[in-house]
Design a protein around this motif. Structure first.
Motif, PDB file in Angstrom:
ATOM      1  N   VAL A  60      18.219  22.158 -13.539  1.00 45.73           N
ATOM      2  CA  VAL A  60      19.407  21.706 -14.271  1.00 45.73           C
ATOM      3  C   VAL A  60      20.655  22.489 -13.860  1.00 45.73           C
ATOM      4  N   SER A  61      20.525  23.358 -12.876  1.00 44.85           N
ATOM      5  CA  SER A  61      21.665  24.160 -12.432  1.00 44.85           C
ATOM      6  C   SER A  61      22.669  23.283 -11.693  1.00 44.85           C
ATOM      7  N   PRO A  62      23.954  23.633 -11.743  1.00 46.29           N
ATOM      8  CA  PRO A  62      24.958  22.852 -11.001  1.00 46.29           C
ATOM      9  C   PRO A  62      24.713  22.950  -9.499  1.00 46.29           C
ATOM     10  N   LEU A  63      24.954  21.868  -8.805  1.00 42.17           N
ATOM     11  CA  LEU A  63      24.708  21.828  -7.364  1.00 42.17           C
ATOM     12  C   LEU A  63      25.839  22.527  -6.623  1.00 42.17           C
ATOM     13  N   GLN A  64      25.517  23.666  -6.020  1.00 40.27           N
ATOM     14  CA  GLN A  64      26.477  24.406  -5.213  1.00 40.27           C
ATOM     15  C   GLN A  64      25.901  24.560  -3.813  1.00 40.27           C
ATOM     16  N   ILE A  65      26.708  24.242  -2.828  1.00 40.33           N
ATOM     17  CA  ILE A  65      26.245  24.222  -1.446  1.00 40.33           C
ATOM     18  C   ILE A  65      26.926  25.322  -0.654  1.00 40.33           C
ATOM     19  N   SER A  66      26.168  25.936   0.244  1.00 40.11           N
ATOM     20  CA  SER A  66      26.762  26.912   1.151  1.00 40.11           C
ATOM     21  C   SER A  66      27.463  26.176   2.289  1.00 40.11           C
ATOM     22  N   HIS A  67      28.759  26.008   2.169  1.00 36.78           N
ATOM     23  CA  HIS A  67      29.518  25.325   3.220  1.00 36.78           C
ATOM     24  C   HIS A  67      29.593  26.178   4.487  1.00 36.78           C
ATOM     25  N   SER A  68      29.368  27.487   4.343  1.00 32.29           N
ATOM     26  CA  SER A  68      29.351  28.357   5.525  1.00 32.29           C
ATOM     27  C   SER A  68      28.237  27.941   6.477  1.00 32.29           C
ATOM     28  N   ILE A  69      27.045  27.727   5.926  1.00 28.54           N
ATOM     29  CA  ILE A  69      25.909  27.304   6.735  1.00 28.54           C
ATOM     30  C   ILE A  69      26.115  25.891   7.269  1.00 28.54           C
ATOM     31  N   VAL A  70      26.583  25.000   6.411  1.00 24.36           N
ATOM     32  CA  VAL A  70      26.793  23.596   6.791  1.00 24.36           C
ATOM     33  C   VAL A  70      27.758  23.483   7.966  1.00 24.36           C
ATOM     34  N   GLU A  71      28.884  24.167   7.874  1.00 25.46           N
ATOM     35  CA  GLU A  71      29.896  24.086   8.932  1.00 25.46           C
ATOM     36  C   GLU A  71      29.390  24.679  10.238  1.00 25.46           C
ATOM     37  N   GLU A  72      28.630  25.765  10.148  1.00 28.25           N
ATOM     38  CA  GLU A  72      28.103  26.394  11.367  1.00 28.25           C
ATOM     39  C   GLU A  72      27.144  25.456  12.095  1.00 28.25           C
ATOM     40  N   VAL A  73      26.278  24.789  11.348  1.00 28.69           N
ATOM     41  CA  VAL A  73      25.299  23.884  11.957  1.00 28.69           C
ATOM     42  C   VAL A  73      25.984  22.654  12.542  1.00 28.69           C
ATOM     43  N   PHE A  74      26.961  22.108  11.824  1.00 24.96           N
ATOM     44  CA  PHE A  74      27.632  20.909  12.317  1.00 24.96           C
ATOM     45  C   PHE A  74      28.390  21.200  13.613  1.00 24.96           C
ATOM     46  N   LYS A  75      29.079  22.317  13.651  1.00 29.51           N
ATOM     47  CA  LYS A  75      29.864  22.655  14.836  1.00 29.51           C
ATOM     48  C   LYS A  75      28.969  23.072  16.002  1.00 29.51           C
ATOM     49  N   GLY A  76      27.939  23.851  15.707  1.00 24.67           N
ATOM     50  CA  GLY A  76      27.071  24.350  16.776  1.00 24.67           C
ATOM     51  C   GLY A  76      25.958  23.406  17.163  1.00 24.67           C
ATOM     52  N   GLU A  77      25.670  22.412  16.278  1.00 24.79           N
ATOM     53  CA  GLU A  77      24.604  21.435  16.517  1.00 24.79           C
ATOM     54  C   GLU A  77      23.252  22.095  16.731  1.00 24.79           C
ATOM     55  N   GLU A  78      23.047  23.238  16.080  1.00 21.57           N
ATOM     56  CA  GLU A  78      21.776  23.943  16.151  1.00 21.57           C
ATOM     57  C   GLU A  78      21.264  24.196  14.741  1.00 21.57           C
ATOM     58  N   SER A  79      19.948  24.041  14.551  1.00 24.17           N
ATOM     59  CA  SER A  79      19.345  24.239  13.235  1.00 24.17           C
ATOM     60  C   SER A  79      19.400  25.709  12.827  1.00 24.17           C
ATOM     61  N   VAL A  80      19.502  25.938  11.524  1.00 22.38           N
ATOM     62  CA  VAL A  80      19.591  27.299  10.990  1.00 22.38           C
ATOM     63  C   VAL A  80      18.581  27.469   9.864  1.00 22.38           C
ATOM     64  N   LEU A  81      17.854  28.585   9.895  1.00 25.78           N
ATOM     65  CA  LEU A  81      16.942  28.977   8.819  1.00 25.78           C
ATOM     66  C   LEU A  81      17.323  30.378   8.372  1.00 25.78           C
ATOM     67  N   THR A  82      17.483  30.561   7.074  1.00 24.55           N
ATOM     68  CA  THR A  82      17.699  31.897   6.538  1.00 24.55           C
ATOM     69  C   THR A  82      16.722  32.118   5.400  1.00 24.55           C
ATOM     70  N   SER A  83      15.917  33.166   5.499  1.00 23.60           N
ATOM     71  CA  SER A  83      14.899  33.457   4.492  1.00 23.60           C
ATOM     72  C   SER A  83      15.481  34.165   3.282  1.00 23.60           C
ATOM     73  N   ASP A  84      16.596  34.860   3.492  1.00 25.79           N
ATOM     74  CA  ASP A  84      17.288  35.527   2.383  1.00 25.79           C
ATOM     75  C   ASP A  84      18.778  35.491   2.688  1.00 25.79           C
ATOM     76  N   ALA A  85      19.432  34.427   2.276  1.00 24.43           N
ATOM     77  CA  ALA A  85      20.816  34.186   2.671  1.00 24.43           C
ATOM     78  C   ALA A  85      21.756  35.298   2.234  1.00 24.43           C
ATOM     79  N   MET A  86      21.487  35.883   1.068  1.00 23.08           N
ATOM     80  CA  MET A  86      22.401  36.907   0.564  1.00 23.08           C
ATOM     81  C   MET A  86      22.295  38.221   1.328  1.00 23.08           C
TER      82      MET A  86
END
Length: 213
Positions: A60-86
């Motif tokens: 039920v938490s509000p949907l918040q997206i990491s735009h930092s990750i999204v923008e990096e993947v879109f520009k670089g066209e490479e998949s990203v995995l982070t096990s502990d983003a913080m």
């Protein structure tokens, strides 16, 4: 995973609308991955826009997206995995990561035949290391299949639109021809009316008037 990949290929290679392709992609993601939230972004006139989103029913938490990750993947066209983003040095100081309390996240490109159409983003707030490399590989395949499916759906919808326009054009052409016939008939009737009046012939006048009516 081979069974999953076959199902992905079967579902996303079927004839779908863009909306259906997006929803089917979300269905598959939540069937095969331990994601709490998922979002699909599509590029539209240089801007990434959310076109589909999904959360676990108990989230039920509000949907918040990491735009930092999204923008990096879109520009670089490479998949990203982070096990502990913080704690990930690539994103540790990004405000969107900190404010969203994101732990594990994955983001992959939606690749069409010639260009990147957008990205798929999934994450979880519950535990670190929820996603592994094999999960990233699976989501990357889903991204490639979904990109092709969306591209095919767009082409199909564009063809339908063109067919509708062609049908409208044919209808208008037929209507114009019909209207032209009416106008020509009316002109013929007017000619008879004028001739009957000028020659004082009631029969011609009557015939001309019937045509005009």
């Amino acid at each position: 995973h081979l069974e999953v990949l076959c199902e992905i290929s079967r579902v996303l290679n079927s004839l779908l609308t863009v909306e259906e392709a997006l929803q089917k992609t979300m269905d598959l993601i939540f069937q095969v991955l331990r994601a709490d939230r998922g979002v699909i972004f599509l590029e539209d006139k240089g801007t990434l826009k959310i076109t589909a989103e999904r959360k676990r029913k108990d989230d039920v938490s509000p949907l918040q997206i990491s735009h930092s990750i999204v923008e990096e993947v879109f520009k670089g066209e490479e998949s990203v995995l982070t096990s502990d983003a913080m704690e990930d040095v690539r994103f540790r100081n990004r405000a969107s990561i900190v404010s969203s309390h994101i732990h594990s996240a994955m983001c992959v490109p939606l690749k069409g035949k010639e260009k990147n159409l957008g990205v798929i983003y999934v994450d979880t707030l519950l535990s670190k290391g929820a996603f592994r490399e094999e999960d990233l590989e699976l989501l990357t395949v889903i991204g490639h299949q979904a990109g092709m499916s969306i591209e095919n759906a767009r082409l199909y919808e564009e063809n339908l639109r063109r067919e509708k326009l062609a049908g409208i054009g044919m209808a208008i052409a037929g209507m114009a021809h019909y209207v032209k016939n009416i106008i020509q008939g009316r002109k013929g009737g007017e000619t008879l009316v004028e001739l009957g009046m000028s020659e004082k012939k009631g029969e011609l006048l009557q015939k001309g008037w019937e045509i005009v009516k």
